[in-house]
Scaffold this motif. Sequence first.
Motif, PDB file in Angstrom:
ATOM      1  N   MET A  94       1.826  -3.464 -11.580  1.00  0.00           N
ATOM      2  CA  MET A  94       0.505  -3.727 -12.162  1.00  0.00           C
ATOM      3  C   MET A  94      -0.193  -4.861 -11.421  1.00  0.00           C
ATOM      4  SD  MET A  94      -1.880  -3.176 -14.365  1.00  0.00           S
ATOM      5  CE  MET A  94      -1.297  -2.234 -15.780  1.00  0.00           C
ATOM      6  N   GLU A  95       0.561  -5.928 -11.100  1.00  0.00           N
ATOM      7  CA  GLU A  95      -0.028  -7.072 -10.418  1.00  0.00           C
ATOM      8  C   GLU A  95      -0.590  -6.665  -9.064  1.00  0.00           C
ATOM      9  OE1 GLU A  95       1.862 -11.136  -9.339  1.00  0.00           O
ATOM     10  OE2 GLU A  95       2.191 -10.772 -11.465  1.00  0.00           O
ATOM     11  N   GLN A  96       0.121  -5.811  -8.349  1.00  0.00           N
ATOM     12  CA  GLN A  96      -0.331  -5.368  -7.042  1.00  0.00           C
ATOM     13  C   GLN A  96      -1.634  -4.584  -7.150  1.00  0.00           C
ATOM     14  OE1 GLN A  96       2.559  -3.130  -4.882  1.00  0.00           O
ATOM     15  NE2 GLN A  96       1.413  -3.156  -2.990  1.00  0.00           N
ATOM     16  N   ASN A  97      -1.753  -3.736  -8.163  1.00  0.00           N
ATOM     17  CA  ASN A  97      -2.973  -2.961  -8.356  1.00  0.00           C
ATOM     18  C   ASN A  97      -4.162  -3.862  -8.642  1.00  0.00           C
ATOM     19  OD1 ASN A  97      -1.687  -0.556  -7.940  1.00  0.00           O
ATOM     20  ND2 ASN A  97      -1.241  -0.196 -10.113  1.00  0.00           N
ATOM     21  N   GLN A  98      -3.940  -4.929  -9.405  1.00  0.00           N
ATOM     22  CA  GLN A  98      -5.015  -5.869  -9.678  1.00  0.00           C
ATOM     23  C   GLN A  98      -5.479  -6.524  -8.387  1.00  0.00           C
ATOM     24  OE1 GLN A  98      -3.311  -8.463 -12.597  1.00  0.00           O
ATOM     25  NE2 GLN A  98      -3.989  -7.221 -14.317  1.00  0.00           N
ATOM     26  N   ASP A  99      -4.533  -6.907  -7.512  1.00  0.00           N
ATOM     27  CA  ASP A  99      -4.884  -7.511  -6.234  1.00  0.00           C
ATOM     28  C   ASP A  99      -5.747  -6.568  -5.401  1.00  0.00           C
ATOM     29  OD1 ASP A  99      -3.554  -9.788  -6.832  1.00  0.00           O
ATOM     30  OD2 ASP A  99      -1.747  -9.312  -5.682  1.00  0.00           O
ATOM     31  N   GLN A 100      -5.443  -5.279  -5.473  1.00  0.00           N
ATOM     32  CA  GLN A 100      -6.112  -4.309  -4.631  1.00  0.00           C
ATOM     33  C   GLN A 100      -7.581  -4.134  -5.007  1.00  0.00           C
ATOM     34  OE1 GLN A 100      -3.609  -0.881  -5.013  1.00  0.00           O
ATOM     35  NE2 GLN A 100      -2.124  -1.611  -3.511  1.00  0.00           N
ATOM     36  N   VAL A 101      -7.958  -4.475  -6.222  1.00  0.00           N
ATOM     37  CA  VAL A 101      -9.337  -4.248  -6.635  1.00  0.00           C
ATOM     38  C   VAL A 101     -10.152  -5.542  -6.699  1.00  0.00           C
ATOM     39  CG1 VAL A 101      -8.783  -2.147  -7.915  1.00  0.00           C
ATOM     40  CG2 VAL A 101      -8.739  -4.351  -9.103  1.00  0.00           C
ATOM     41  N   THR A 102      -9.618  -6.655  -6.241  1.00  0.00           N
ATOM     42  CA  THR A 102     -10.397  -7.889  -6.225  1.00  0.00           C
ATOM     43  C   THR A 102     -11.455  -7.812  -5.133  1.00  0.00           C
ATOM     44  OG1 THR A 102      -8.895  -8.983  -4.671  1.00  0.00           O
ATOM     45  CG2 THR A 102      -8.424  -9.254  -7.033  1.00  0.00           C
ATOM     46  N   PRO A 103     -12.540  -8.580  -5.287  1.00  0.00           N
ATOM     47  CA  PRO A 103     -13.525  -8.634  -4.203  1.00  0.00           C
ATOM     48  C   PRO A 103     -12.901  -9.028  -2.862  1.00  0.00           C
ATOM     49  CG  PRO A 103     -14.434  -9.619  -6.190  1.00  0.00           C
ATOM     50  CD  PRO A 103     -12.985  -9.329  -6.482  1.00  0.00           C
ATOM     51  N   ALA A 104     -11.978  -9.993  -2.885  1.00  0.00           N
ATOM     52  CA  ALA A 104     -11.355 -10.447  -1.640  1.00  0.00           C
ATOM     53  C   ALA A 104     -10.595  -9.328  -0.936  1.00  0.00           C
ATOM     54  CB  ALA A 104     -10.420 -11.619  -1.925  1.00  0.00           C
ATOM     55  N   SER A 105     -10.050  -8.391  -1.711  1.00  0.00           N
ATOM     56  CA  SER A 105      -9.288  -7.299  -1.096  1.00  0.00           C
ATOM     57  C   SER A 105     -10.166  -6.422  -0.218  1.00  0.00           C
ATOM     58  CB  SER A 105      -8.606  -6.452  -2.182  1.00  0.00           C
ATOM     59  OG  SER A 105      -9.569  -5.722  -2.935  1.00  0.00           O
ATOM     60  N   ARG A 106     -11.478  -6.443  -0.460  1.00  0.00           N
ATOM     61  CA  ARG A 106     -12.390  -5.668   0.386  1.00  0.00           C
ATOM     62  C   ARG A 106     -12.488  -6.290   1.788  1.00  0.00           C
ATOM     63  NH1 ARG A 106     -17.840  -5.356  -2.374  1.00  0.00           N
ATOM     64  NH2 ARG A 106     -18.227  -3.905  -0.660  1.00  0.00           N
ATOM     65  N   ILE A 107     -12.328  -7.612   1.871  1.00  0.00           N
ATOM     66  CA  ILE A 107     -12.289  -8.274   3.181  1.00  0.00           C
ATOM     67  C   ILE A 107     -11.030  -7.853   3.924  1.00  0.00           C
ATOM     68  CG2 ILE A 107     -12.142 -10.513   4.344  1.00  0.00           C
ATOM     69  CD1 ILE A 107     -13.715 -11.699   1.967  1.00  0.00           C
ATOM     70  N   THR A 108      -9.896  -7.885   3.223  1.00  0.00           N
ATOM     71  CA  THR A 108      -8.632  -7.436   3.812  1.00  0.00           C
ATOM     72  C   THR A 108      -8.749  -6.004   4.305  1.00  0.00           C
ATOM     73  OG1 THR A 108      -7.413  -8.866   2.290  1.00  0.00           O
ATOM     74  CG2 THR A 108      -6.165  -7.114   3.359  1.00  0.00           C
ATOM     75  N   LYS A 109      -9.371  -5.157   3.508  1.00  0.00           N
ATOM     76  CA  LYS A 109      -9.523  -3.742   3.870  1.00  0.00           C
ATOM     77  C   LYS A 109     -10.366  -3.582   5.130  1.00  0.00           C
ATOM     78  CE  LYS A 109     -11.023   0.701   1.938  1.00  0.00           C
ATOM     79  NZ  LYS A 109     -11.646   1.370   0.761  1.00  0.00           N
ATOM     80  N   ALA A 110     -11.420  -4.393   5.259  1.00  0.00           N
ATOM     81  CA  ALA A 110     -12.283  -4.309   6.445  1.00  0.00           C
ATOM     82  C   ALA A 110     -11.502  -4.658   7.706  1.00  0.00           C
ATOM     83  CB  ALA A 110     -13.481  -5.239   6.286  1.00  0.00           C
ATOM     84  N   PHE A 111     -10.688  -5.702   7.649  1.00  0.00           N
ATOM     85  CA  PHE A 111      -9.866  -6.069   8.806  1.00  0.00           C
ATOM     86  C   PHE A 111      -8.818  -4.993   9.072  1.00  0.00           C
ATOM     87  CE2 PHE A 111     -11.555 -10.366   8.229  1.00  0.00           C
ATOM     88  CZ  PHE A 111     -11.704 -10.784   9.547  1.00  0.00           C
ATOM     89  N   GLY A 112      -8.234  -4.450   8.006  1.00  0.00           N
ATOM     90  CA  GLY A 112      -7.210  -3.420   8.168  1.00  0.00           C
ATOM     91  C   GLY A 112      -7.753  -2.153   8.800  1.00  0.00           C
ATOM     92  N   GLN A 113      -8.923  -1.720   8.358  1.00  0.00           N
ATOM     93  CA  GLN A 113      -9.521  -0.509   8.914  1.00  0.00           C
ATOM     94  C   GLN A 113      -9.870  -0.696  10.387  1.00  0.00           C
ATOM     95  OE1 GLN A 113     -12.804   0.220   6.185  1.00  0.00           O
ATOM     96  NE2 GLN A 113     -11.611   1.701   5.011  1.00  0.00           N
TER      97      GLN A 113
END
Length: 277
Positions: free
Chosen positions: A1-20
Motif C-alpha cells: 500500500m505504501e508503495q502505491n501511495q508513493d507512485q501517485v504523489t506529485p513528485a513521482s511524476r518527476i521520477t517518471k519523466a526522468f525514467g521515461q
Amino acid sequence: MEQNQDQVTPASRITKAFGQASQQGRGVLIPYLMVGYPNAEQSAKLVLATAKAGADIIELGMPFSDPLADGATIQHAGHVALEQGMTLNKYMEIARFIAAHSNVPLITMGYYNPILNYGIERFCALARESGICGLIVPDLPPEEAADLQRAAKQHGQALIFLIPPTTPDERIERIVDLTATGSFIYCVSLSGVTGARKELPSHLRSFIERVRGYTKGKDIPLAVGFGLKTPEHIAAVTTFADGAVVGSAIVDLIDQYPEEDQVEAIQNYVYSLHSAL
C-alpha cells in the motif's frame, strides 16, 4: 500500500519523466519561463507551447522583488510581471490552468521570502492543488530547509536543491543525503547568476562526475542549468547529466518577437532543443 501511495504523489511524476527519458536513451529537457511575463495570459500560452514542443518538466518562475540568483534577463522578466500585478495567488491560478491543459510536471522556481510570508504549509497545500510537483528555492540553504522539506513531503512534493561547482565535498554529500525520492539535484554550471552563455564551462563534466560520485546507487538524477542556450549545449550536457535546464535563452527569445509571434518562436526553439536530445 505504501508503495502505491508513493507512485501517485506529485513528485513521482518527476521520477517518471526522468525514467521515461532514460528508457528512450536521452536526457530530460526542462525549460524555465517566468509566470506573468510578458503578461499573465501570454505566459500561460508560452508554457503550454514548450509542453507541446517536447518539454519533459517545466520550471515556472515565481517573480520576486529581490532575485539574488537571477541575471539581468530573468530579473527584468520578474520585474515586469510584478509591475503588472502578478501575485502568489495569481501565479498559482496560472499554474492550475497550465496543469489542466498539460500533463508535463511543473516545478516552482522561486525565492523563500514569499513562501515564508504566505505560510510554508499553506503554500505547499496550495501548490499541490495547483498542480505543482516540486519546488526549487535558490536562496534557501539545505541547512535551513527542514521546515519546507517537511511540508513539501507531506503534500507529496519534491524539494530540489542546487549545487554550484564551488560546493565542498562534505556539503555535496549532505545535500545528496537530504534529497528525497522523486527529486533530482540541480547542478549549477557555473558560479554566479543566471544568463545564457556562448560556451559551456570547461570544468562542467568533471564537476558532474564529482557529484555523481556521491549519488551513485541512490537513483538521484542530475540536471544542469545556468547558461545553456543552444541545441549543441543540450546535446553535450546530456551525455554526462540526466537533464538540462534552459531559462534565460527562452526569455531572451520572447523579447525578440511581437506577442503574436512569440508562441510559435518558443515552440520552434524548444523543439530544436528537444531534437538535440
